[in-house]
Design a protein around this motif. Structure first.
Motif, PDB file in Angstrom:
ATOM      1  N   ARG A  94       0.843  -1.097   0.089  1.00 18.99           N
ATOM      2  CA  ARG A  94       0.160   0.019  -0.012  1.00 18.99           C
ATOM      3  C   ARG A  94       1.158   1.252  -0.124  1.00 18.99           C
ATOM      4  N   LEU A  95       1.890   1.140   0.750  1.00 20.68           N
ATOM      5  CA  LEU A  95       2.785   2.515   0.646  1.00 20.68           C
ATOM      6  C   LEU A  95       3.346   2.586  -0.662  1.00 20.68           C
ATOM      7  N   LYS A  96       3.817   1.704  -1.045  1.00 19.39           N
ATOM      8  CA  LYS A  96       4.519   1.667  -2.425  1.00 19.39           C
ATOM      9  C   LYS A  96       3.525   2.273  -3.601  1.00 19.39           C
ATOM     10  N   ALA A  97       2.178   1.924  -3.391  1.00 21.55           N
ATOM     11  CA  ALA A  97       1.085   2.293  -4.245  1.00 21.55           C
ATOM     12  C   ALA A  97       1.077   3.988  -3.996  1.00 21.55           C
ATOM     13  N   LEU A  98       1.084   4.210  -2.707  1.00 17.41           N
ATOM     14  CA  LEU A  98       0.896   5.676  -2.426  1.00 17.41           C
ATOM     15  C   LEU A  98       2.042   6.544  -2.724  1.00 17.41           C
ATOM     16  N   LEU A  99       3.205   6.002  -2.738  1.00 16.55           N
ATOM     17  CA  LEU A  99       4.335   6.730  -3.191  1.00 16.55           C
ATOM     18  C   LEU A  99       4.309   6.906  -4.818  1.00 16.55           C
ATOM     19  N   GLY A 100       3.850   5.926  -5.288  1.00 21.87           N
ATOM     20  CA  GLY A 100       3.627   5.903  -6.824  1.00 21.87           C
ATOM     21  C   GLY A 100       2.678   7.038  -7.211  1.00 21.87           C
ATOM     22  N   ALA A 101       1.633   6.892  -6.569  1.00 24.89           N
ATOM     23  CA  ALA A 101       0.635   7.949  -6.806  1.00 24.89           C
ATOM     24  C   ALA A 101       1.211   9.637  -6.590  1.00 24.89           C
ATOM     25  N   ALA A 102       1.832   9.626  -5.412  1.00 29.15           N
ATOM     26  CA  ALA A 102       2.574  11.005  -5.217  1.00 29.15           C
ATOM     27  C   ALA A 102       3.388  11.181  -6.552  1.00 29.15           C
ATOM     28  N   ALA A 103       4.139  10.154  -6.820  1.00 30.36           N
ATOM     29  CA  ALA A 103       5.278  10.570  -7.819  1.00 30.36           C
ATOM     30  C   ALA A 103       4.579  10.937  -9.154  1.00 30.36           C
ATOM     31  N   ARG A 104       3.551  10.370  -9.414  1.00 25.86           N
ATOM     32  CA  ARG A 104       2.748  10.340 -10.674  1.00 25.86           C
ATOM     33  C   ARG A 104       2.051  11.815 -10.678  1.00 25.86           C
ATOM     34  N   ALA A 105       1.784  12.201  -9.508  1.00 30.22           N
ATOM     35  CA  ALA A 105       1.002  13.642  -9.204  1.00 30.22           C
ATOM     36  C   ALA A 105       1.856  14.698  -9.548  1.00 30.22           C
ATOM     37  N   GLN A 106       3.070  14.388  -8.913  1.00 30.46           N
ATOM     38  CA  GLN A 106       4.283  15.426  -9.247  1.00 30.46           C
ATOM     39  C   GLN A 106       4.541  15.504 -10.684  1.00 30.46           C
ATOM     40  N   LEU A 145       7.960   7.325   2.997  1.00 28.13           N
ATOM     41  CA  LEU A 145       9.207   6.709   2.956  1.00 28.13           C
ATOM     42  C   LEU A 145       9.762   6.286   4.001  1.00 28.13           C
ATOM     43  N   SER A 146       9.710   7.104   5.271  1.00 27.49           N
ATOM     44  CA  SER A 146      10.166   6.794   6.525  1.00 27.49           C
ATOM     45  C   SER A 146       9.356   5.548   7.075  1.00 27.49           C
ATOM     46  N   ALA A 147       8.180   5.566   6.832  1.00 28.92           N
ATOM     47  CA  ALA A 147       7.174   4.403   7.177  1.00 28.92           C
ATOM     48  C   ALA A 147       7.574   3.171   6.625  1.00 28.92           C
ATOM     49  N   LEU A 148       7.745   3.426   5.256  1.00 26.14           N
ATOM     50  CA  LEU A 148       8.066   2.164   4.322  1.00 26.14           C
ATOM     51  C   LEU A 148       9.651   1.613   4.905  1.00 26.14           C
ATOM     52  N   GLU A 149      10.518   2.256   5.132  1.00 24.91           N
ATOM     53  CA  GLU A 149      11.761   1.675   5.921  1.00 24.91           C
ATOM     54  C   GLU A 149      11.436   1.336   7.066  1.00 24.91           C
TER      55      GLU A 149
END
Length: 350
Positions: A94-106, A145-149
């Motif tokens: 789920r975190l990876k999906a959120l990060l991917g969505a954020a990257a795509r939005a940027q 990112l911190s949560a993912l780590e």
């Protein structure tokens, strides 16, 4: 050609030796100062030998049950860890999906710094709002990112822990196999010794056992140990006794905990489980983890632990009697509480 008779021609040398000794002892004239029944004394030695063999088998049985209980507990723990690892994996996804969505939005926003977007904006007030949102998005991304780590570290820790538990589980299973062999060898040795006795000798042996139990019981009761003992069980204790009573006549089988057969601690643990209280599976653990009470203050429903190694247990039912699953070749029955060496008493519903 003369044939060798088959009816009695195939006894082992050891069996012949034992039977001849018993017969000679039983039929030889008694010396002036000899014991009145030498045969009984010889059989008593056999009884003691059988008691020793069956006690050894019971010790091995308890170790087997303890290993089995440990393995079961470890398996549950490993299953729990596996479930936690899977849940952490889903969280990571789920975190990876959120990060991917954020990257795509940027990316869709052009990826320009907030101050550049402000300079190019037609409406500076709206640009300030956009800049604040961009800053929040960056902060949120960093938190993700911190949560993912943290999730990855937790995954590694739990994986290592699960691996260590699996190693312990395998070691417990090896111990179980070794104890199973010991149990079977001791039971086989005891049964082989019994098989060498004729029917009349087996009857005499049983009578000797009853006499020894009666002597031990009389000596125990004579100490006044029952003078202050309780006579009433708790509601749970009555349920445990009722369950054990229904099992009377069922055979002893090592490692069994019902419904058709029991070993000693299988009977006591199931009796109390049916009373609504879960207790340890083995007599050793019952002695170690349940509340100890003085023998003189025991009450019906309590468990009496026997022998210095806590290798046997029975359910006290009052009036100096117990219900027990004694040993291979026997069945669940009522017997004198003081017929064996008492280590102490524990109370499941303390």
């Amino acid at each position: 050609m003369t044939r060798t008779p088959r009816a009695h021609g195939h006894r082992t040398a050891a069996a012949l030796t034992l039977l001849c000794a018993l017969t000679a002892a039983a039929t030889a004239p008694a010396p002036a100062h000899a014991a009145p029944n030498p045969g009984a004394a010889t059989l008593d030695e056999v009884r003691q030998r059988l008691d020793g063999l069956y006690h050894q088998s019971e010790v091995a049985t308890d170790k087997y049950n303890a290993a089995d209980e440990k393995a079961t507990a470890q398996q549950k723990k490993v299953d729990t860890l596996d479930g936690q690892v899977k849940r952490a994996g889903r969280k990571e996804a789920r975190l990876k999906a959120l990060l991917g969505a954020a990257a795509r939005a940027q990316y869709r926003g052009g990826g320009l710094p907030a101050e550049v977007q402000f300079a190019l904006a037609a409406d500076p007030a709206h640009a300030l709002d956009d800049a604040a949102l961009a800053q929040q998005a960056q902060q949120g991304t960093q938190e993700q990112l911190s949560a993912l780590e943290a999730v990855r570290k937790e995954l590694r820790r739990r994986t290592d822990e699960a691996t260590a538990e699996l190693k312990d589980l395998r070691a417990s299973r090896r111990a179980m196999a070794e104890n199973r062999d010991k149990i079977e060898k001791r039971i086989a040795a005891a049964r082989a010794l019994e098989s060498r006795l004729q029917k009349n000798e087996l009857r005499r042996l049983a009578e000797l056992e009853k006499q020894a139990a009666a002597r031990a019981q009389a000596k125990w009761v004579g100490t006044g140990v029952l003078d202050e003992a309780g006579t009433k069980a708790t509601a749970a204790g009555r349920k445990a006794i009722a369950y054990a009573t229904k099992q009377l006549g069922k055979p002893y089988v090592w490692g069994a905990e019902g419904p058709d057969s029991f070993d000693c601690s299988g009977l006591t643990s199931q009796a109390w489980l049916h009373a609504g209280i879960a207790i340890p599976r083995t007599s050793e653990e019952q002695w170690a983890r349940l509340k100890h009470v003085p023998v003189s203050r025991m009450r019906p429903g309590d468990l009496i632990i026997y022998f210095a190694d806590a290798s046997h247990v029975a359910l006290y039912i009052g009036d100096g009697k117990i219900i027990q699953a004694p040993r291979p070749g026997r069945w669940v029955y009522v017997s004198p509480a003081g017929s064996m060496q008492i280590l102490g008493v524990v109370r499941p519903d303390a």
